[in-house]
Design a protein around this motif. Structure first.
Motif, mmCIF file in Angstrom:
data_model
loop_
_atom_site.group_PDB
_atom_site.id
_atom_site.type_symbol
_atom_site.label_atom_id
_atom_site.label_comp_id
_atom_site.label_asym_id
_atom_site.label_seq_id
_atom_site.Cartn_x
_atom_site.Cartn_y
_atom_site.Cartn_z
ATOM 1 N N ARG A 398 0.884 -1.165 -0.209
ATOM 2 C CA ARG A 398 -0.245 0.168 -0.171
ATOM 3 C C ARG A 398 1.107 1.150 0.270
ATOM 4 N NH1 ARG A 398 0.861 2.682 4.447
ATOM 5 N NH2 ARG A 398 2.722 1.064 5.063
ATOM 6 N N ILE A 399 2.170 1.315 0.550
ATOM 7 C CA ILE A 399 3.200 2.848 0.921
ATOM 8 C C ILE A 399 2.492 3.652 -0.748
ATOM 9 C CG2 ILE A 399 4.642 2.105 2.286
ATOM 10 C CD1 ILE A 399 6.639 1.890 0.238
ATOM 11 N N PRO A 400 3.147 4.835 -0.756
ATOM 12 C CA PRO A 400 2.629 5.094 -1.453
ATOM 13 C C PRO A 400 4.226 5.881 -2.968
ATOM 14 C CG PRO A 400 2.511 6.750 0.678
ATOM 15 C CD PRO A 400 2.496 4.904 1.008
ATOM 16 N N PRO A 401 4.021 6.108 -3.832
ATOM 17 C CA PRO A 401 5.440 6.090 -4.579
ATOM 18 C C PRO A 401 6.453 6.920 -3.836
ATOM 19 C CG PRO A 401 3.432 6.841 -5.816
ATOM 20 C CD PRO A 401 3.019 6.246 -4.722
ATOM 21 N N GLU A 402 6.222 8.325 -3.266
ATOM 22 C CA GLU A 402 7.227 8.683 -3.015
ATOM 23 C C GLU A 402 7.775 8.567 -1.260
ATOM 24 O OE1 GLU A 402 3.474 10.010 -4.287
ATOM 25 O OE2 GLU A 402 3.181 10.872 -2.121
ATOM 26 N N MET A 403 6.986 7.603 -0.593
ATOM 27 C CA MET A 403 7.550 6.671 0.185
ATOM 28 C C MET A 403 8.711 5.289 -0.030
ATOM 29 S SD MET A 403 6.925 6.240 3.560
ATOM 30 C CE MET A 403 8.026 5.375 4.997
ATOM 31 N N PHE A 404 8.389 5.235 -0.860
ATOM 32 C CA PHE A 404 9.437 4.194 -1.832
ATOM 33 C C PHE A 404 10.299 4.599 -2.321
ATOM 34 C CE2 PHE A 404 10.208 1.970 -5.845
ATOM 35 C CZ PHE A 404 11.104 1.131 -4.484
ATOM 36 N N GLN A 405 10.113 5.304 -3.356
ATOM 37 C CA GLN A 405 11.574 6.445 -3.928
ATOM 38 C C GLN A 405 12.705 6.516 -2.574
ATOM 39 O OE1 GLN A 405 9.188 9.281 -6.938
ATOM 40 N NE2 GLN A 405 8.461 6.955 -7.535
ATOM 41 N N ALA A 406 11.986 7.351 -1.811
ATOM 42 C CA ALA A 406 13.020 7.911 -0.560
ATOM 43 C C ALA A 406 13.837 6.654 -0.211
ATOM 44 C CB ALA A 406 12.167 8.876 0.164
ATOM 45 N N GLY A 407 12.964 5.620 0.414
ATOM 46 C CA GLY A 407 13.544 4.874 0.774
ATOM 47 C C GLY A 407 14.356 3.983 0.258
ATOM 48 N N PHE A 408 14.227 3.757 -1.771
ATOM 49 C CA PHE A 408 15.111 3.507 -2.325
ATOM 50 C C PHE A 408 15.354 4.346 -3.389
ATOM 51 C CE2 PHE A 408 12.626 0.252 -0.547
ATOM 52 C CZ PHE A 408 13.338 -0.432 -0.319
ATOM 53 N N PRO A 409 17.160 5.438 -3.149
ATOM 54 C CA PRO A 409 17.347 5.937 -3.934
ATOM 55 C C PRO A 409 18.001 5.748 -5.418
ATOM 56 C CG PRO A 409 18.647 6.075 -1.506
ATOM 57 C CD PRO A 409 18.148 4.827 -1.381
ATOM 58 N N LYS A 410 18.367 4.464 -5.013
ATOM 59 C CA LYS A 410 18.616 3.445 -6.476
ATOM 60 C C LYS A 410 17.365 3.303 -7.518
ATOM 61 C CE LYS A 410 23.527 2.789 -4.757
ATOM 62 N NZ LYS A 410 23.861 0.700 -4.100
ATOM 63 N N TRP A 411 16.349 3.220 -6.824
ATOM 64 C CA TRP A 411 15.263 2.624 -7.770
ATOM 65 C C TRP A 411 15.284 3.482 -9.514
ATOM 66 C CZ3 TRP A 411 10.443 4.588 -10.185
ATOM 67 C CH2 TRP A 411 10.268 6.142 -10.423
ATOM 68 N N GLN A 412 15.605 4.729 -9.804
ATOM 69 C CA GLN A 412 16.601 5.257 -11.075
ATOM 70 C C GLN A 412 17.093 4.741 -11.662
ATOM 71 O OE1 GLN A 412 14.040 7.119 -12.772
ATOM 72 N NE2 GLN A 412 13.302 8.830 -11.035
ATOM 73 N N ASP A 413 18.253 4.154 -11.111
ATOM 74 C CA ASP A 413 19.164 3.417 -12.264
ATOM 75 C C ASP A 413 18.152 2.004 -12.243
ATOM 76 O OD1 ASP A 413 20.984 5.275 -10.939
ATOM 77 O OD2 ASP A 413 21.751 4.356 -9.412
ATOM 78 N N PHE A 414 17.454 1.406 -10.880
ATOM 79 C CA PHE A 414 17.216 -0.153 -11.149
ATOM 80 C C PHE A 414 16.055 0.218 -12.800
ATOM 81 C CE2 PHE A 414 13.143 -2.269 -10.424
ATOM 82 C CZ PHE A 414 13.448 -3.937 -10.877
ATOM 83 N N ARG A 415 16.166 1.407 -12.745
ATOM 84 C CA ARG A 415 14.467 1.134 -13.326
ATOM 85 C C ARG A 415 14.971 0.929 -14.882
ATOM 86 N NH1 ARG A 415 11.014 6.120 -13.437
ATOM 87 N NH2 ARG A 415 8.444 5.081 -13.856
ATOM 88 N N ALA A 416 16.019 1.387 -15.201
ATOM 89 C CA ALA A 416 17.155 1.279 -16.981
ATOM 90 C C ALA A 416 17.059 -0.426 -16.966
ATOM 91 C CB ALA A 416 18.473 2.165 -16.771
ATOM 92 N N TYR A 417 16.769 -1.639 -15.741
ATOM 93 C CA TYR A 417 17.406 -2.543 -15.915
ATOM 94 C C TYR A 417 15.470 -3.503 -16.170
ATOM 95 C CZ TYR A 417 21.691 -1.008 -15.212
ATOM 96 O OH TYR A 417 22.938 -1.121 -15.038
ATOM 97 N N VAL A 418 14.747 -3.095 -15.971
ATOM 98 C CA VAL A 418 13.527 -3.121 -16.163
ATOM 99 C C VAL A 418 12.998 -4.120 -17.264
ATOM 100 C CG1 VAL A 418 10.548 -3.031 -15.638
ATOM 101 C CG2 VAL A 418 12.744 -2.068 -14.504
ATOM 102 N N ASP A 419 12.550 -5.404 -17.331
ATOM 103 C CA ASP A 419 11.852 -6.139 -18.907
ATOM 104 C C ASP A 419 10.643 -5.109 -19.370
ATOM 105 O OD1 ASP A 419 10.994 -8.133 -19.863
ATOM 106 O OD2 ASP A 419 12.131 -9.426 -19.681
ATOM 107 N N PRO A 420 10.892 -4.892 -20.013
ATOM 108 C CA PRO A 420 9.393 -4.342 -20.189
ATOM 109 C C PRO A 420 8.137 -5.104 -20.447
ATOM 110 C CG PRO A 420 11.311 -4.409 -22.353
ATOM 111 C CD PRO A 420 12.329 -4.971 -21.233
ATOM 112 N N GLY A 421 8.703 -6.129 -20.333
ATOM 113 C CA GLY A 421 7.810 -7.435 -21.147
ATOM 114 C C GLY A 421 7.380 -7.930 -18.997
ATOM 115 N N LEU A 422 7.806 -7.268 -18.329
ATOM 116 C CA LEU A 422 7.802 -7.438 -17.040
ATOM 117 C C LEU A 422 7.053 -6.648 -15.875
ATOM 118 C CD1 LEU A 422 10.884 -10.303 -16.389
ATOM 119 C CD2 LEU A 422 8.296 -10.851 -16.789
ATOM 120 N N SER A 423 5.680 -6.780 -15.174
ATOM 121 C CA SER A 423 5.412 -5.975 -14.252
ATOM 122 C C SER A 423 4.656 -6.546 -13.183
ATOM 123 C CB SER A 423 4.445 -5.161 -15.040
ATOM 124 O OG SER A 423 4.607 -4.075 -13.814
ATOM 125 N N SER A 424 4.492 -5.946 -11.753
ATOM 126 C CA SER A 424 3.339 -5.905 -11.184
ATOM 127 C C SER A 424 2.539 -5.136 -10.095
ATOM 128 C CB SER A 424 4.433 -6.516 -9.781
ATOM 129 O OG SER A 424 5.258 -5.808 -9.426
#
Lengths: 432, 267
Positions: A398-424
């Motif tokens: 349930r957490i809001p995006p801001e809470m996740f993004q503040a907690g995991f500062p590398k999430w933007q780096d991570f984003r580049a490796y996400v497989d476009p055919g996968l999601s949750s």
């Protein structure tokens, strides 16, 4: 289909491959318009393992060991192998998992995708730290074997299954002298005492964790028990019994875990544990997996399910922050029967989205009572955010995006490796 | 498909020094319940020959069973339906490779589609050949080995569908019922020899074979449960075993329902 917390239930198109050669076919059908998600034993509580109205690849039938070297302790196995089954093979040969979460009903793929931790985090780090190699299948371009040092590997460890489908995992097991632990319990009356005892115990014990009673406030706020253990040096090596001895066949009625029963349950546990004096010896199964003896224990929370809340606070803010969290929970009267405190060690995280960082983690269950539970958790979020802490995605729904993004500062780096055919459901929620 | 045996991947010295707990042949080794049974044997330290069509998949299963403790695993990639007339030669060959054979499990089968079988002779043939006409050759060849050596067990997978003809799957049911009768007869013929034969009748089992059906609830068993039932049947129990056991009572009731009532159902 629901996750372990059973709050969110949704329809999925589920594929259940039994052989690795079937995976390519399933992956070919996935795209950014119709993304899929590989899941394991679905012990994640929230929505990291859900893809409502979309495709799911149930990996649990891909559970073959590919190779196990009894001399070196290196095991390579398909991603759907459970830690429980891995232990059946490792333990008789004198080996053990490098670290393990509080349930053995987790697949290797899930252990990597959530970079799980255990009671020995301060000594061993996360599961990802033991992974030597893995095979990743991408919907946008074939298979890759990757290991430490490769950026895609560090995105995949803790990457919530979003960087590709993990086909197999190769990890380094650890030698154990026996299958038993020498443990001792220490009661503490206040949460401040926990920090002192934990700081001292982590030097002499491989496994530590504390159980805290959140149902009482005032002078008894944060009373609890710290358990610490090391492997017993001389015993024999016997694996656990694979089948649970008890099961919860049906949903408990909603009133089963009301405030009174939670408080009574906690008090009894507190009394019983305080009376146990001195060290004791325990097989690893009850010590490491206290709830695995009861199949489907999540049904005890009734048909509406429950939330789990797990945060970590850095050392500088942990003492005050944990006390504040416990106070807010006690005041709410929604105390959970199981609250766990544990200090993480200073090891650098393997994955870009790995949850553990140096500090103290607190984990609690809350029966889903709708709005009031969500409000309480939003209050807890504010305390965690002010303390520069973060929440565990595997437990969250349930957490809001801001809470996740503040907690995991590398999430933007991570984003580049996400497989476009996968999601949750989780990823769509927090990456927006 | 060639009929050759896969390589022995266990180190030869180990193979010769460790005595296997049992020497086991599994026909249709890649099915979910066969794999579950094979893993129990592996953990006990058995030696196994795995038989099925797909060589690469057999190799993957063999590696898994070795890691789980099997002292020797061989694979034979062949079409069990097509090779059935040669059953005696194949079984003799595998028994020789293992040194001898204690347990033979026949697990392969084909559920098929009754509606299709009613209009398509190929489907009807496939259902009856896979579940009965080819299976009897493997059972008879196994029985001859067991009778001669006076020990060991044949375990063949039948089905509760074989207990009463029903509109939804009577081709499959008749074939599975037939193989149970056949094995029951073998068990009779082996009486007093020390060798045994068992037909195991599973109820609803959560495997890929039943993925088209709605699952869940108390009447569904897991492939692991069935694996345990197959392993147990090789050691003990009567010639017809229901798995789980509660199906014996359920099927007794279903068999006893008079036709004028039964014909009002769509079972």
């Amino acid at each position: 289909m629901a996750s372990w917390g059973r709050v969110i239930r949704a329809n999925h198109f589920v594929a259940r491959p039994r052989f690795g050669d079937e995976l390519d076919g399933f992956l070919n059908g996935l795209s950014a318009d119709r993304p899929g998600l590989a899941v394991g034993l679905r012990r994640s509580y929230g929505d990291t393992n859900l893809n409502p109205d979309g495709r799911i690849i149930d990996m649990t039938s891909l559970d073959r060991v590919i190779a196990f070297d009894r001399e070196t302790g290196v095991m390579r196995a398909e991603a759907g192998l459970s830690l429980s089954q891995a232990l059946q093979i490792l333990v008789p040969a004198g080996w053990f998992l490098p670290t393990t979460p509080g349930t053995r009903f987790v697949t290797l793929g899930g252990a990597v995708a959530n970079d799980v931790h255990g009671k020995n985090h301060h000594a061993a780090g996360t599961f990802g730290a033991s992974v030597r190699r893995l095979k990743l299948l991408r919907t946008d371009g074939g298979a890759q074997e990757i290991g430490p040092g490769n950026a895609l590997f560090h995105a995949t460890v803790g990457g919530l299954g979003l960087t590709g489908v993990i086909a197999w995992v190769e990890f380094q097991a650890v030698r154990v002298p026996s299958s038993s632990l020498d443990a001792e319990d220490t009661a503490f009356a206040r949460v401040e005492d926990y920090f002192d005892i934990a700081a001292e115990r982590k030097h002499s014990f491989e496994h530590t964790m504390a159980w805290v009673d959140c149902s009482v406030g005032g002078a008894k706020l944060g009373r609890g028990i710290l358990s610490a253990a090391n492997w017993y040096a001389y015993g024999d090596v016997a694996p656990h019994r694979e089948l649970p001895s008890k099961t919860v066949p049906l949903d408990a009625p909603g009133f089963t875990l009301n405030t009174m029963t939670v408080r009574a349950f906690n008090s009894v546990r507190h009394e019983l544990k305080s009376m146990r004096s001195g060290p004791y010896r325990s097989h690893y199964e009850p010590f490491l997996y206290p709830l695995d003896g009861i199949a489907n224990w999540n049904r005890l929370y009734g048909p509406k399910g429950f939330y789990q809340y797990q945060c970590v606070l850095p050392p500088a803010t942990a003492r005050d922050g944990v006390a504040e969290l416990l106070k807010a929970i006690a005041t709410s009267g929604q105390g959970s029967p199981l609250a766990v405190l544990k200090d993480f060690g200073p090891r650098e995280a393997v994955g870009m989205l790995s949850f553990p960082m140096e500090g103290t983690t607190l984990a609690l269950d809350f029966r889903n009572r709708g709005e009031s539970t969500l409000r309480l958790m939003a209050d807890l979020d504010r305390i965690v955010a002010a303390a520069s802490g973060r929440l565990y995605p595997a437990k969250d729904g349930r957490i809001p995006p801001e809470m996740f993004q503040a907690g995991f500062p590398k999430w933007q780096d991570f984003r580049a490796y996400v497989d476009p055919g996968l999601s949750s459901a989780f990823w769509r929620r927090v990456s927006g | 498909m060639d009929g050759s045996l896969g390589a022995i991947a266990m180190q030869p010295d180990l193979k010769n020094t460790i005595k296997p707990s049992n020497r086991v042949v599994i026909l249709g080794a890649l099915s979910a319940m066969a794999t579950a049974a094979a893993r129990i044997y592996a953990a006990e330290g058995a030696a196994l020959v795995l038989v099925a069509r797909n060589e690469a998949r057999l190799a993957a299963l063999a590696a898994d069973l070795r890691a789980r403790g099997a002292v020797e695993v061989e694979t034979a990639a062949l079409d069990l339906e097509a090779e059935a007339p040669q059953a005696r030669l194949h079984l003799a060959d595998w028994a020789k490779r293992l040194g001898s054979v204690d347990h033979i499990h026949l697990v392969y089968g084909y559920l098929g589609d009754q509606a299709k079988a009613s209009i398509d002779p190929t489907e009807l043939t496939r259902i009856t050949v896979s579940n009965f006409a080819s299976a009897v050759h493997w059972c008879e060849a196994a029985a001859n080995i067991l009778r001669a050596q006076r020990h060991g067990a044949l375990v063949a997978v039948s089905s509760v569908a074989g207990d009463r003809g029903r509109q939804s799957n009577y081709a499959y049911g008749a074939a599975k019922g037939g193989i149970a009768l056949f094995v029951q007869g073998i068990a009779h013929s082996l009486a007093g020899t020390g060798a045994r034969a068992v037909a195991v009748k599973p109820g609803f089992v959560d495997t890929p074979m039943t993925d088209g059906l709605k699952k869940g609830g108390p009447m569904w068993a897991s492939a692991d449960q069935l694996g345990r039932a197959l392993r147990r049947a090789a050691d003990a129990g009567g010639p017809i075993q229901y798995a789980p056991g509660k199906w014996r009572m359920v099927m007794a009731i279903i068999r006893s329902v008079p036709a004028f009532v039964f014909h009002k159902t769509k079972l």
